[in-house]
Each structure stands twice: as structure tokens, then as C-alpha cells.
Write a protein that holds these residues in place. Structure first.
Motif, PDB file in Angstrom:
ATOM      1  N   CYS A   9     103.590  80.802  55.802  1.00 56.62           N
ATOM      2  CA  CYS A   9     103.820  80.559  57.395  1.00 56.62           C
ATOM      3  C   CYS A   9     103.736  78.887  57.427  1.00 56.62           C
ATOM      4  O   CYS A   9     104.820  79.105  58.149  1.00 56.62           O
ATOM      5  N   LEU A  13     106.406  77.523  58.794  1.00 54.27           N
ATOM      6  CA  LEU A  13     106.831  76.770  60.516  1.00 54.27           C
ATOM      7  C   LEU A  13     106.641  75.792  60.820  1.00 54.27           C
ATOM      8  O   LEU A  13     106.018  74.323  62.248  1.00 54.27           O
ATOM      9  N   LYS A  79     118.334  87.564  64.443  1.00 54.22           N
ATOM     10  CA  LYS A  79     116.272  87.341  64.192  1.00 54.22           C
ATOM     11  C   LYS A  79     116.144  87.917  63.418  1.00 54.22           C
ATOM     12  O   LYS A  79     115.796  89.110  63.661  1.00 54.22           O
ATOM     13  N   TYR A  84     112.863  84.105  64.266  1.00 59.21           N
ATOM     14  CA  TYR A  84     113.496  83.013  62.967  1.00 59.21           C
ATOM     15  C   TYR A  84     114.322  83.613  62.082  1.00 59.21           C
ATOM     16  O   TYR A  84     115.178  84.801  62.634  1.00 59.21           O
ATOM     17  N   SER A  87     116.887  81.572  55.221  1.00 59.03           N
ATOM     18  CA  SER A  87     117.282  80.456  55.197  1.00 59.03           C
ATOM     19  C   SER A  87     118.439  80.321  54.202  1.00 59.03           C
ATOM     20  O   SER A  87     119.324  79.232  53.773  1.00 59.03           O
ATOM     21  N   GLY A 149     111.945  82.456  56.724  1.00 60.71           N
ATOM     22  CA  GLY A 149     113.191  82.157  57.449  1.00 60.71           C
ATOM     23  C   GLY A 149     112.172  80.994  57.979  1.00 60.71           C
ATOM     24  O   GLY A 149     111.972  80.225  57.398  1.00 60.71           O
ATOM     25  N   LEU A 150     113.409  80.019  58.789  1.00 62.22           N
ATOM     26  CA  LEU A 150     113.365  79.346  59.563  1.00 62.22           C
ATOM     27  C   LEU A 150     113.666  78.598  61.157  1.00 62.22           C
ATOM     28  O   LEU A 150     114.278  80.053  61.616  1.00 62.22           O
ATOM     29  N   SER A 151     112.758  78.250  61.599  1.00 60.83           N
ATOM     30  CA  SER A 151     112.605  78.190  63.067  1.00 60.83           C
ATOM     31  C   SER A 151     113.477  77.535  63.206  1.00 60.83           C
ATOM     32  O   SER A 151     114.540  76.269  62.675  1.00 60.83           O
ATOM     33  N   ASP A 154     112.599  73.913  61.904  1.00 54.87           N
ATOM     34  CA  ASP A 154     113.010  73.565  61.661  1.00 54.87           C
ATOM     35  C   ASP A 154     114.699  73.291  61.415  1.00 54.87           C
ATOM     36  O   ASP A 154     114.539  72.256  60.069  1.00 54.87           O
TER      37      ASP A 154
END
Length: 498
Positions: A9, A13, A79, A84, A87, A149-151, A154
Motif C-alpha cells: 500500500c 499511496l 472503487k 481506489y 490501475s 489500485g490508485l488513488s 496518484d
């Protein structure tokens, strides 16, 4: 398992340390959501470190602007339990759509399906990242492997880094413009001299990678020819407006340094996509005039091909080429009546200009604006057909005034789509994108078979992402669910309070 999860993470993150510092120092509330979520983030991820190097000189305003553009799309996608998005598929789509909407840029390595051979597009494979920021490309590749995943931050950081790199590439044209005007970058310039250099810069940038960048005599001929062109006045005004913030509108300004010139050139590049889009609008107006029924978004190919050349565009593509890039509509069964799809043509590669090693500038996508408008209003991955019909009829375009009324056939098609999706319509589904072509035939392109497959893949990934993320493994030690063994996705859904 907990420590391993946290380690992974942390790699995902991390957000830009410089952006946090810049944002904390501003009083603007436009990016408070980003600030709140990112200030608590760790500061040692590979992605953060790589992005920070690229964005070292960028201020908060760029990040705020990028976030404001991307947030509605991000919020509308499904999400996982920690907020997230995946990707794969969705991340490249968000990045591609941002540049298409804001600048009209088509990035090498992230082209639309109709312009690339590979089915899968990956942001880490974008050419400018591989060549100019390999650390960022490597960090994105590493972050995507576990696909945790991506925030939002990000994505904002990656887009801002790409934007910065592409703008920096254009500074080679500024260096050439100095030399072609017999000046040196170290010179302190008067306003008139600075303006002439910036006009040369714009001509070179518009020309692209093949521009003549060393022959002063040839450049003088180019500039003299440009002065005689109908759009010279517009070009002069654009340069003046773009440079005004740096050295004002006064012709008496002196001691204009290289830093101010670079800032003015940057402003030209950032605004160029929307400025050049006036030519695209002229093309659209012409095509609408040629269309027997403008509401269909179709122009007979024979009429298209017979149109005389215009000052800044020509309809010179032949029928096989237009068919290859998915612009032609052919009757079923086939007949001699072949027509050009207006929206597809405007977004086609032959209307792209300023080509360089990493991107080209194309017509802005009005359809992306429509979708972003819907995303902002719906703020969910799906909506009922009645809600969407109401919202769509409130959206105006350059060819359609709002409010407008959809035909019964178009409305019925959306309701049928709703029934096929269990009483809601996913706004990122391929069928809805295709339906938008019926609702806005002059703005939203008709999707080809390959494009439909790509849209379908995005939707599949989003749904799998939601299902596979129903069990949350990112829990603090005090959380009551931590003592319970994880259960297969679908058996239990854990809701974690924010």
C-alpha cells in the motif's frame, strides 16, 4: 500478511511531497479534499519520489487545475473499499480523456483504439515517460503488478507529471526561436523583440518536429508568408494574450529575461489546444452545412470530396483511408451511398497538427465534455434512464441548443439499455457511449468494434474490481473485523467508516 499489505500500500499511496507543501501553503479551498487525504500519506513511496523529481518546480495551481478536471470522472468510476480505482484499463482511459478534453493532445503510447495496434494501453508505456522519466514509468509498472489500485492523488500526480514533461519538450522550439531571430537566451529583451521571438515559437510549435529550426533566411520567408495569411491577426492576438501575464501588454517593457519568456511560451503551449480548436469548429460548421440532415451527423462522401479547399483545412482524404480509420458509414446491406460521420471525422488523425516525438494536437473532444458534465451531475457509476434522459436534454453543444428534446426512438433505446442492465445504465458502458452518438451525433463518435471491446473491457474490470474488493485487508489493529478470517468475495461486504 498485514505488514506485507502495508508495504504494498505504501508503494501505491505515496503522493507528491512538493504538492503537499504547496497545497498546505495555499488558502484556496478548491483542493481541500486532496489535501485532507494526502497529508496523512507516507512520504517514502517509489512513485512519490519519482513524481517529485519531475514536478520539483511546479506549483500548487497546476495540481489544483488537474484535480478539478479529473475528480468528476474519478468519482463516477466504481472503487474498492478504500476508494481506489484499478490501475488497468480505467486509469489509462482517465489519463487519455484528460489530455483530449483539456488540450486536444494525443499521446504516443496512449492513442485511441483506432490509432494503435495494441489492444491494451498502459500509462507506463507512454513514450515520454519511458524516454524522459523512466523512474516514473518503473514506479507505475511496479504499482500496477499487485493491482491494489490508485488513488485520486496518484492519478493527479501522474497527469501533472506528463503535462510538465510534454510542455518542457516544447522549449526546444523556444531555443530555436531565439536563434532564428538573431538573439541569445541570456539577452534582456524589449517587448517588441520578445514578441517576435514568441511569434516564431508559435509558428515552429504549430509546424511540429519537422520544422526548420536553424536557417534564418528560410524562417524569415515562413514568417513573411504567415503575415499574409488570413489567420495572422488571430495568431498575433493569441501571442499577446498569452504573454500579457509575464510582461504586460505595453510595448515599452524592457529587460524581459529568459524565465519570463519560458513562462510565456509555456502559456502558449497550454492554451494552444483550445485556441487551435477554432479551426475544428470551422470544419464542423462546414460539415453541418454539407449535411442534408444535420441531425443525423452524416455527410455523403461524394459531397464531402467535392468541397473546395478552405484556408486552413481541406477534405482530401480518400474513401479507403476514411474507412480504415472508422469514419465512414455504409448502408446495410451495402449500397453506393457512403457517408462521413461528422464526429468521427473531426476526431480523426488527419485533423491533428503540431506533431512531435511524444504527442500531437488534435481537435478537442466535445463528447468528453458531455460525459464529464453527466459524471458531475450523476456522481455515481450508473443512473436510471429517466434521470439520464432529463440531464442529456439539458446539455447544449456548439450544434445543439439546450434544452432540446430527444426523439422517441432515441429515448426508447436508452430505456431498453436500462432493462438489459437490471434497471440502471452504467455511464461508462460501451452501450451508453454508443447511445451518446444517437443523442449527440455531431459531437460523440460512433464506436468501432475494437473500441466497443475496449469500453467493454473497462466495464468488466470495474465490476471485477468492486467484487474482489469487498473484503478489506487494510484495517487498523483495533478494527473488530480484524479478528475474523477473510471470506470469499460475495459472502460478506465489510463497510469501513471513513
Amino acid at each position: 500478511r498485514w505488514s506485507k499489505t502495508m508495504a504494498v500500500c505504501k508503494a501505491l499511496l505515496g503522493v507528491l511531497a512538493i504538492s503537499i507543501a504547496a497545497l498546505v501553503g495555499t488558502s484556496s479551498g478548491a483542493s481541500m479534499g486532496l489535501m485532507r487525504s494526502e497529508i496523512r500519506r507516507p512520504t517514502s513511496s517509489p512513485l512519490q519520489a519519482a513524481l517529485s523529481k519531475v514536478l520539483m518546480k511546479e506549483g500548487a495551481q497546476q495540481l489544483i487545475d488537474v484535480e478539478a478536471s479529473i475528480r468528476p470522472t474519478f468519482e463516477a468510476f466504481p472503487k474498492n473499499s478504500v476508494g481506489y480505482i484499478p490501475s488497468r484499463e480505467i486509469f489509462p482511459a482517465i489519463v487519455r480523456n484528460y489530455f483530449a478534453k483539456e488540450h486536444g493532445w494525443t499521446l504516443k503510447g496512449l492513442e485511441p483504439m483506432s490509432l494503435r495496434s495494441s489492444v491494451v494501453a498502459k500509462v507506463e508505456e507512454v513514450e515520454v515517460l519511458k524516454m524522459r522519466a523512466p523512474d516514473v514509468a518503473a514506479a507505475l509498472r511496479a504499482a500496477s503488478e499487485p493491482d491494489l489500485g490508485l488513488s485520486l492523488s496518484d492519478i493527479v500526480g501522474t497527469v501533472a507529471a506528463l503535462e510538465h514533461l510534454l510542455i518542457e519538450e516544447s522549449m526546444a522550439f523556444l531555443a530555436a526561436a531565439y536563434e532564428l531571430n538573431g538573439r541569445n537566451a541570456a539577452d534582456a529583451l524589449a517587448a517588441n523583440d520578445a514578441t517576435e521571438i514568441l511569434r516564431s515559437f508559435l509558428l515552429l510549435y504549430r509546424w511540429g518536429a519537422t520544422a526548420e529550426m536553424s536557417d534564418q533566411d528560410e524562417h524569415k520567408k515562413l514568417k513573411d508568408s504567415a503575415r499574409e495569411a488570413p489567420d495572422w491577426t488571430s495568431l498575433v492576438e493569441f501571442v499577446s494574450e498569452s504573454s500579457a501575464a509575464q510582461f504586460g501588454k505595453s510595448t515599452d517593457a524592457t529587460n524581459i529575461d529568459e524565465q519570463s519568456m519560458r513562462a510565456a511560451a509555456r502559456e502558449i503551449v497550454v492554451k494552444f489546444g483550445k485556441w487551435q480548436n477554432r479551426e475544428c469548429q470551422d470544419m464542423k460548421d462546414t460539415l453541418l452545412r454539407l449535411a442534408p440532415k444535420p441531425e443525423t451527423g452524416l455527410v455523403p462522401f461524394a459531397t464531402f470530396a467535392a468541397e473546395p479547399d478552405h484556408e486552413v483545412f481541406q477534405f482530401s482524404e480518400d474513401e479507403p483511408y476514411l474507412k480504415k480509420i472508422g469514419v465512414l458509414w455504409e448502408a446495410d446491406p451495402p449500397s453506393k451511398l457512403t457517408q462521413v460521420r461528422i464526429a468521427n471525422y473531426l476526431l480523426g488523425p488527419t485533423n491533428c497538427i503540431a506533431p512531435n516525438d511524444f504527442y500531437m494536437v488534435c481537435c478537442l473532444s466535445e463528447c468528453e465534455d458531455i460525459i464529464n458534465d453527466l459524471e458531475s451531475r450523476v456522481q455515481a457509476p450508473a443512473a436510471e434512464a429517466e434521470q439520464l434522459l432529463k440531464l442529456v436534454q439539458e446539455i447544449g453543444t456548439t450544434s445543439l441548443e439546450a434544452p432540446h428534446v430527444l426523439t422517441e426512438a432515441v429515448s426508447s433505446t436508452l430505456k431498453e439499455l436500462e432493462r438489459s442492465y437490471e434497471n440502471t445504465v452504467p455511464i461508462h458502458s460501451p452501450e451508453f457511449r454508443q447511445w451518446l452518438n444517437l443523442a449527440f451525433p455531431n459531437e460523440c463518435p460512433h464506436l468501432s468494434g475494437r473500441e466497443l471491446e475496449e469500453e467493454s473491457q473497462e466495464l468488466r474490470v470495474a465490476r471485477e474490481w468492486q467484487e474482489n474488493s469487498k473484503v478489506c485487508t487494510r484495517l487498523p489493529q483495533w478494527h473488530p473485523h480484524l479478528a475474523e478470517p477473510p471470506r470469499p468475495a460475495g459472502e460478506v461486504e465489510i463497510e469501513v467508516d471513513a
